[in-house]
Design a protein around this motif. Structure first.
Motif, mmCIF file in Angstrom:
data_model
loop_
_atom_site.group_PDB
_atom_site.id
_atom_site.type_symbol
_atom_site.label_atom_id
_atom_site.label_comp_id
_atom_site.label_asym_id
_atom_site.label_seq_id
_atom_site.Cartn_x
_atom_site.Cartn_y
_atom_site.Cartn_z
ATOM 1 N N ASP A 129 0.818 -1.221 0.000
ATOM 2 C CA ASP A 129 0.000 0.000 0.000
ATOM 3 C C ASP A 129 0.850 1.269 0.000
ATOM 4 O OD1 ASP A 129 0.966 0.178 2.590
ATOM 5 O OD2 ASP A 129 -1.001 0.090 3.547
ATOM 6 N N GLY A 130 2.154 1.125 -0.150
ATOM 7 C CA GLY A 130 3.041 2.286 -0.159
ATOM 8 C C GLY A 130 3.556 2.676 1.205
ATOM 9 N N SER A 131 3.076 2.020 2.271
ATOM 10 C CA SER A 131 3.560 2.318 3.622
ATOM 11 C C SER A 131 4.956 1.715 3.815
ATOM 12 C CB SER A 131 2.606 1.742 4.671
ATOM 13 O OG SER A 131 2.627 0.322 4.627
ATOM 14 N N GLU A 132 5.653 2.194 4.832
ATOM 15 C CA GLU A 132 6.992 1.661 5.117
ATOM 16 C C GLU A 132 6.947 0.171 5.447
ATOM 17 O OE1 GLU A 132 10.020 2.997 4.627
ATOM 18 O OE2 GLU A 132 8.867 4.609 3.717
ATOM 19 N N ALA A 133 5.935 -0.250 6.195
ATOM 20 C CA ALA A 133 5.835 -1.670 6.542
ATOM 21 C C ALA A 133 5.586 -2.514 5.295
ATOM 22 C CB ALA A 133 4.726 -1.886 7.566
ATOM 23 N N SER A 134 4.768 -2.033 4.366
ATOM 24 C CA SER A 134 4.525 -2.819 3.150
ATOM 25 C C SER A 134 5.753 -2.824 2.256
ATOM 26 C CB SER A 134 3.287 -2.323 2.392
ATOM 27 O OG SER A 134 3.540 -1.171 1.634
ATOM 28 N N ARG A 135 6.541 -1.755 2.287
ATOM 29 C CA ARG A 135 7.809 -1.745 1.541
ATOM 30 C C ARG A 135 8.764 -2.786 2.110
ATOM 31 N NH1 ARG A 135 7.988 4.696 0.926
ATOM 32 N NH2 ARG A 135 6.910 4.743 -1.079
ATOM 33 N N SER A 136 8.818 -2.881 3.426
ATOM 34 C CA SER A 136 9.652 -3.901 4.063
ATOM 35 C C SER A 136 9.163 -5.302 3.694
ATOM 36 C CB SER A 136 9.656 -3.731 5.579
ATOM 37 O OG SER A 136 10.264 -2.505 5.946
ATOM 38 N N ALA A 137 7.851 -5.472 3.641
ATOM 39 C CA ALA A 137 7.280 -6.767 3.255
ATOM 40 C C ALA A 137 7.679 -7.119 1.827
ATOM 41 C CB ALA A 137 5.762 -6.742 3.398
ATOM 42 N N LEU A 138 7.592 -6.154 0.925
ATOM 43 C CA LEU A 138 7.975 -6.397 -0.468
ATOM 44 C C LEU A 138 9.468 -6.695 -0.579
ATOM 45 C CD1 LEU A 138 7.449 -6.574 -3.478
ATOM 46 C CD2 LEU A 138 7.556 -4.066 -3.572
ATOM 47 N N ASP A 139 10.284 -5.935 0.132
ATOM 48 C CA ASP A 139 11.734 -6.183 0.110
ATOM 49 C C ASP A 139 12.048 -7.610 0.549
ATOM 50 O OD1 ASP A 139 12.071 -3.534 -0.639
ATOM 51 O OD2 ASP A 139 12.687 -2.858 1.362
ATOM 52 N N TYR A 140 11.426 -8.038 1.630
ATOM 53 C CA TYR A 140 11.674 -9.386 2.155
ATOM 54 C C TYR A 140 11.163 -10.445 1.187
ATOM 55 C CZ TYR A 140 12.506 -13.006 5.567
ATOM 56 O OH TYR A 140 12.981 -14.123 6.200
ATOM 57 N N ALA A 141 9.950 -10.240 0.658
ATOM 58 C CA ALA A 141 9.376 -11.199 -0.282
ATOM 59 C C ALA A 141 10.231 -11.313 -1.543
ATOM 60 C CB ALA A 141 7.949 -10.798 -0.635
ATOM 61 N N ALA A 142 10.783 -10.186 -1.999
ATOM 62 C CA ALA A 142 11.640 -10.197 -3.195
ATOM 63 C C ALA A 142 12.941 -10.954 -2.945
ATOM 64 C CB ALA A 142 11.933 -8.767 -3.641
ATOM 65 N N GLN A 143 13.386 -11.002 -1.706
ATOM 66 C CA GLN A 143 14.594 -11.766 -1.369
ATOM 67 C C GLN A 143 14.318 -13.263 -1.301
ATOM 68 O OE1 GLN A 143 16.343 -10.307 2.259
ATOM 69 N NE2 GLN A 143 16.279 -8.197 1.554
ATOM 70 N N ILE A 144 13.163 -13.633 -0.736
ATOM 71 C CA ILE A 144 12.926 -15.064 -0.523
ATOM 72 C C ILE A 144 12.307 -15.765 -1.731
ATOM 73 C CG2 ILE A 144 12.800 -14.848 1.981
ATOM 74 C CD1 ILE A 144 9.782 -15.116 1.809
ATOM 75 N N ALA A 145 11.598 -15.044 -2.585
ATOM 76 C CA ALA A 145 10.936 -15.681 -3.737
ATOM 77 C C ALA A 145 11.920 -16.457 -4.610
ATOM 78 C CB ALA A 145 10.153 -14.651 -4.552
ATOM 79 N N PRO A 146 13.024 -15.851 -5.051
ATOM 80 C CA PRO A 146 13.938 -16.626 -5.902
ATOM 81 C C PRO A 146 14.614 -17.775 -5.143
ATOM 82 C CG PRO A 146 14.840 -14.441 -5.484
ATOM 83 C CD PRO A 146 13.454 -14.463 -4.910
ATOM 84 N N LYS A 147 14.838 -17.594 -3.851
ATOM 85 C CA LYS A 147 15.452 -18.664 -3.051
ATOM 86 C C LYS A 147 14.535 -19.872 -2.941
ATOM 87 C CE LYS A 147 18.272 -15.452 -0.466
ATOM 88 N NZ LYS A 147 18.470 -14.724 0.786
ATOM 89 N N LEU A 148 13.218 -19.617 -2.935
ATOM 90 C CA LEU A 148 12.234 -20.697 -2.858
ATOM 91 C C LEU A 148 11.790 -21.171 -4.243
ATOM 92 C CD1 LEU A 148 10.022 -19.324 0.061
ATOM 93 C CD2 LEU A 148 11.736 -21.154 0.162
ATOM 94 N N GLY A 149 12.279 -20.502 -5.285
ATOM 95 C CA GLY A 149 11.893 -20.864 -6.642
ATOM 96 C C GLY A 149 10.439 -20.553 -6.947
ATOM 97 N N LEU A 150 9.914 -19.492 -6.320
ATOM 98 C CA LEU A 150 8.510 -19.130 -6.488
ATOM 99 C C LEU A 150 8.383 -17.771 -7.164
ATOM 100 C CD1 LEU A 150 7.173 -20.111 -2.946
ATOM 101 C CD2 LEU A 150 6.732 -21.303 -5.114
ATOM 102 N N PRO A 151 7.341 -17.585 -7.973
ATOM 103 C CA PRO A 151 7.089 -16.246 -8.514
ATOM 104 C C PRO A 151 6.591 -15.319 -7.406
ATOM 105 C CG PRO A 151 5.356 -17.759 -9.184
ATOM 106 C CD PRO A 151 6.377 -18.571 -8.447
ATOM 107 N N LEU A 152 6.717 -14.039 -7.643
ATOM 108 C CA LEU A 152 6.282 -13.028 -6.684
ATOM 109 C C LEU A 152 5.142 -12.234 -7.307
ATOM 110 C CD1 LEU A 152 6.711 -11.510 -4.022
ATOM 111 C CD2 LEU A 152 8.426 -10.127 -5.190
ATOM 112 N N HIS A 153 4.036 -12.135 -6.591
ATOM 113 C CA HIS A 153 2.859 -11.419 -7.063
ATOM 114 C C HIS A 153 2.601 -10.243 -6.124
ATOM 115 C CE1 HIS A 153 2.380 -14.953 -9.491
ATOM 116 N NE2 HIS A 153 2.162 -15.708 -8.435
#
Length: 146
Positions: free
Chosen positions: A13-37
């Motif tokens: 939603d553009g908040s700092e917490a959601s940015r942190s969530a996206l940053d973390y998800a972008a790090q783990i998605a390729p490690k898990l071999g999963l797409p990111l939505h």
């Protein structure tokens, strides 16, 4: 949903917490071999006076375009060169909690920030993240802002 295979769904939603969530998800998605939505959920603002039916089609399109722009901006922030092929982004109208919970049916994991733009500053866990933690149809990760 616009994706064809389950992956990591992240609510933004553009908040700092959601940015942190996206940053973390972008790090783990390729490690898990999963797409990111990446999903931005928007709705008409709540009015104290007047009725919601007075919104015009132009307003609908403007709100939708703003939500799509938030999604695009956040993806560009995380991937400034070019987004990888394993990431998609979209915007949907509706209640944030209800829409994320429903979208979690097709996800391997849901990642949300601990608090978004709404609510009260003193809360450790926002209403959307709390509802998602209670009702998501997949594992959920709640990320605090950095």
């Amino acid at each position: 949903m616009p994706w064809s295979e389950p992956g990591i769904l992240v609510g933004v939603d553009g908040s700092e917490a959601s940015r942190s969530a996206l940053d973390y998800a972008a790090q783990i998605a390729p490690k898990l071999g999963l797409p990111l939505h990446v999903l931005v959920v928007w709705d008409y603002p709540t009015l104290m006076w007047g009725d919601a039916y007075s919104y015009s089609v132009g307003t609908f399109e403007a709100l939708k375009a703003d939500a799509e722009q938030i999604a695009a901006d956040e993806v560009a922030r995380v991937f400034p060169e070019e987004p990888p092929e394993w990431i998609t982004s979209s915007a949907r109208q509706g209640s944030a909690a209800r829409t994320l919970i429903e979208a979690s049916r097709g996800a391997s994991m849901l990642v949300v920030g601990s608090r978004g733009h709404g609510g009260f500053a003193g809360l450790l866990l926002g209403s959307v993240s709390s509802a998602c933690a209670s009702h998501a149809h997949c594992p959920i990760l709640v990320v605090r802002e950095k």
